[in-house]
Write a protein that holds these residues in place. Structure first.
Motif, mmCIF file in Angstrom:
data_model
loop_
_atom_site.group_PDB
_atom_site.id
_atom_site.type_symbol
_atom_site.label_atom_id
_atom_site.label_comp_id
_atom_site.label_asym_id
_atom_site.label_seq_id
_atom_site.Cartn_x
_atom_site.Cartn_y
_atom_site.Cartn_z
ATOM 1 N N VAL A 96 0.829 -1.198 0.000
ATOM 2 C CA VAL A 96 0.000 0.000 0.000
ATOM 3 C C VAL A 96 0.870 1.256 0.000
ATOM 4 O O VAL A 96 0.513 2.272 -0.555
ATOM 5 N N ARG A 97 2.035 1.180 0.634
ATOM 6 C CA ARG A 97 2.962 2.306 0.698
ATOM 7 C C ARG A 97 4.369 1.770 0.404
ATOM 8 O O ARG A 97 4.606 0.565 0.506
ATOM 9 N N PRO A 98 5.318 2.649 0.081
ATOM 10 C CA PRO A 98 6.674 2.167 -0.215
ATOM 11 C C PRO A 98 7.299 1.472 0.997
ATOM 12 O O PRO A 98 7.102 1.893 2.135
ATOM 13 N N VAL A 99 8.024 0.412 0.722
ATOM 14 C CA VAL A 99 8.682 -0.377 1.763
ATOM 15 C C VAL A 99 10.183 -0.107 1.713
ATOM 16 O O VAL A 99 10.783 -0.036 0.636
ATOM 17 N N ILE A 100 10.802 0.042 2.876
ATOM 18 C CA ILE A 100 12.238 0.251 2.975
ATOM 19 C C ILE A 100 12.931 -1.098 3.061
ATOM 20 O O ILE A 100 12.555 -1.951 3.868
ATOM 21 N N GLY A 101 13.950 -1.297 2.230
ATOM 22 C CA GLY A 101 14.782 -2.491 2.309
ATOM 23 C C GLY A 101 16.093 -2.144 2.986
ATOM 24 O O GLY A 101 16.666 -1.085 2.735
ATOM 25 N N VAL A 102 16.559 -3.041 3.851
ATOM 26 C CA VAL A 102 17.799 -2.820 4.599
ATOM 27 C C VAL A 102 18.643 -4.083 4.548
ATOM 28 O O VAL A 102 18.154 -5.179 4.858
ATOM 29 N N ASP A 103 19.910 -3.935 4.164
ATOM 30 C CA ASP A 103 20.864 -5.026 4.325
ATOM 31 C C ASP A 103 22.013 -4.506 5.170
ATOM 32 O O ASP A 103 22.811 -3.678 4.717
ATOM 33 N N ALA A 104 22.068 -4.963 6.421
ATOM 34 C CA ALA A 104 23.104 -4.521 7.353
ATOM 35 C C ALA A 104 24.118 -5.623 7.613
ATOM 36 O O ALA A 104 24.818 -5.600 8.626
ATOM 37 N N GLY A 105 24.167 -6.622 6.733
ATOM 38 C CA GLY A 105 25.134 -7.687 6.891
ATOM 39 C C GLY A 105 24.720 -8.775 7.857
ATOM 40 O O GLY A 105 25.566 -9.565 8.303
ATOM 41 N N SER A 106 23.445 -8.880 8.187
ATOM 42 C CA SER A 106 22.976 -9.936 9.090
ATOM 43 C C SER A 106 23.187 -11.293 8.429
ATOM 44 O O SER A 106 22.712 -11.525 7.319
ATOM 45 N N ALA A 107 23.874 -12.196 9.129
ATOM 46 C CA ALA A 107 24.183 -13.508 8.562
ATOM 47 C C ALA A 107 23.074 -14.519 8.815
ATOM 48 O O ALA A 107 22.900 -15.460 8.046
ATOM 49 N N ALA A 162 28.533 0.908 8.986
ATOM 50 C CA ALA A 162 29.111 1.268 7.686
ATOM 51 C C ALA A 162 28.998 0.069 6.749
ATOM 52 O O ALA A 162 29.134 -1.079 7.170
ATOM 53 N N GLY A 163 28.697 0.351 5.494
ATOM 54 C CA GLY A 163 28.565 -0.718 4.511
ATOM 55 C C GLY A 163 27.161 -1.253 4.361
ATOM 56 O O GLY A 163 26.914 -2.132 3.525
ATOM 57 N N ALA A 164 26.219 -0.757 5.157
ATOM 58 C CA ALA A 164 24.831 -1.197 5.039
ATOM 59 C C ALA A 164 24.213 -0.618 3.775
ATOM 60 O O ALA A 164 24.598 0.450 3.301
ATOM 61 N N GLY A 165 23.253 -1.328 3.235
ATOM 62 C CA GLY A 165 22.527 -0.871 2.056
ATOM 63 C C GLY A 165 21.089 -0.547 2.396
ATOM 64 O O GLY A 165 20.461 -1.252 3.196
ATOM 65 N N LEU A 166 20.566 0.523 1.787
ATOM 66 C CA LEU A 166 19.185 0.951 1.998
ATOM 67 C C LEU A 166 18.533 1.232 0.659
ATOM 68 O O LEU A 166 19.176 1.780 -0.244
ATOM 69 N N VAL A 167 17.263 0.904 0.555
ATOM 70 C CA VAL A 167 16.486 1.210 -0.649
ATOM 71 C C VAL A 167 15.100 1.662 -0.226
ATOM 72 O O VAL A 167 14.478 1.041 0.647
ATOM 73 N N LEU A 168 14.623 2.739 -0.821
ATOM 74 C CA LEU A 168 13.232 3.182 -0.674
ATOM 75 C C LEU A 168 12.816 3.727 -2.035
ATOM 76 O O LEU A 168 13.260 4.801 -2.445
ATOM 77 N N ALA A 169 11.993 2.963 -2.734
ATOM 78 C CA ALA A 169 11.569 3.329 -4.099
ATOM 79 C C ALA A 169 12.815 3.553 -4.962
ATOM 80 O O ALA A 169 13.624 2.639 -5.101
ATOM 81 N N ASP A 170 13.016 4.768 -5.489
ATOM 82 C CA ASP A 170 14.178 5.011 -6.351
ATOM 83 C C ASP A 170 15.371 5.572 -5.583
ATOM 84 O O ASP A 170 16.389 5.923 -6.175
ATOM 85 N N ARG A 171 15.275 5.646 -4.254
ATOM 86 C CA ARG A 171 16.384 6.154 -3.446
ATOM 87 C C ARG A 171 17.249 4.992 -2.949
ATOM 88 O O ARG A 171 16.710 3.961 -2.521
ATOM 89 N N VAL A 172 18.556 5.171 -2.995
ATOM 90 C CA VAL A 172 19.462 4.131 -2.524
ATOM 91 C C VAL A 172 20.558 4.768 -1.669
ATOM 92 O O VAL A 172 20.881 5.946 -1.816
#
Length: 199
Positions: free
Chosen positions: A10-21, A80-90
């Motif tokens: 329904v709304r944009p979802v934030i993706g996060v990769d912080a290196g969790s194994a 540091a080194g984490a990745g974030l995405v929200l729609a077209d923002r990275v």
């Protein structure tokens, strides 16, 4: 549920990769982030396994009431080194961004829900009726008997660890028979759950 909720998509979802194994590390990350952001209501937070030649681990998705406000705060809360995405923002390095993008796009087609509306009610033993009425979980299936009709009064031993999964847009909890005629979630907690005090 007694109060309305908005499912992912329904709304944009934030993706996060912080290196969790592991799933446990990702669960802990979710609880830490939501505590620091002071978010409780209307949140769906899920884990998503990712496997590529270059990167393996568990990313998370955050579906929150105000994703723009959360986006502004997240970089300072992540390593540091984490990745974030929200729609077209990275934000972050390419491999981490790719994993974060996969998590952001996954719900409600897939994902393992750690935080969702009503999860705080799932402690001790609850009835099937309460589980369905008071949380965002929409469907219950019993392993080995997927078509079984569960009586509303059947007891579910939560072990304070209930992790439903998105299946074709429906938040679904897999159950198995437990001692004493009860049911229990298929995923059992670690012997010493990392986030027991958060749930």
């Amino acid at each position: 549920m007694t109060s309305p909720h908005h499912p992912p998509g329904v709304r944009p979802v934030i993706g996060v990769d912080a290196g969790s194994a592991t799933l446990r590390e990702a669960d802990h990350l979710i609880h830490e982030l939501l505590a620091q952001l002071a978010l409780t209501d209307g949140v769906f937070a899920c884990t998503h396994l990712h496997r590529t030649d270059d990167r393996r681990g568990t990313a998370v998705s955050l579906d929150v009431p105000d994703p723009d406000a959360v986006w502004r705060e997240l970089p300072a809360l992540l390593p540091a080194g984490a990745g974030l995405v929200l729609a077209d923002r990275v934000h972050g390095p390419g491999e981490a961004v790719a994993a974060a993008r996969g998590a952001a796009l996954a719900p409600p087609a897939s994902g393992r829900a750690v935080v969702y509306p009503g999860v705080a009610h799932l402690t001790g033993t609850v009835t099937v009726a309460d589980l369905l009425d008071r949380t965002a979980v929409e469907r219950l299936v019993v392993l080995g008997a997927p078509a079984a009709e569960l009586p509303p009064t059947a007891g579910v031993l939560t072990q304070d660890h209930v992790r439903p999964e998105w299946r074709d847009g429906v938040l679904t909890l897999a159950l198995m028979p437990a001692a004493g005629g009860l049911l229990a979630p298929f995923e059992v907690p670690d012997p010493t759950p990392c986030c027991a005090d958060h749930i």
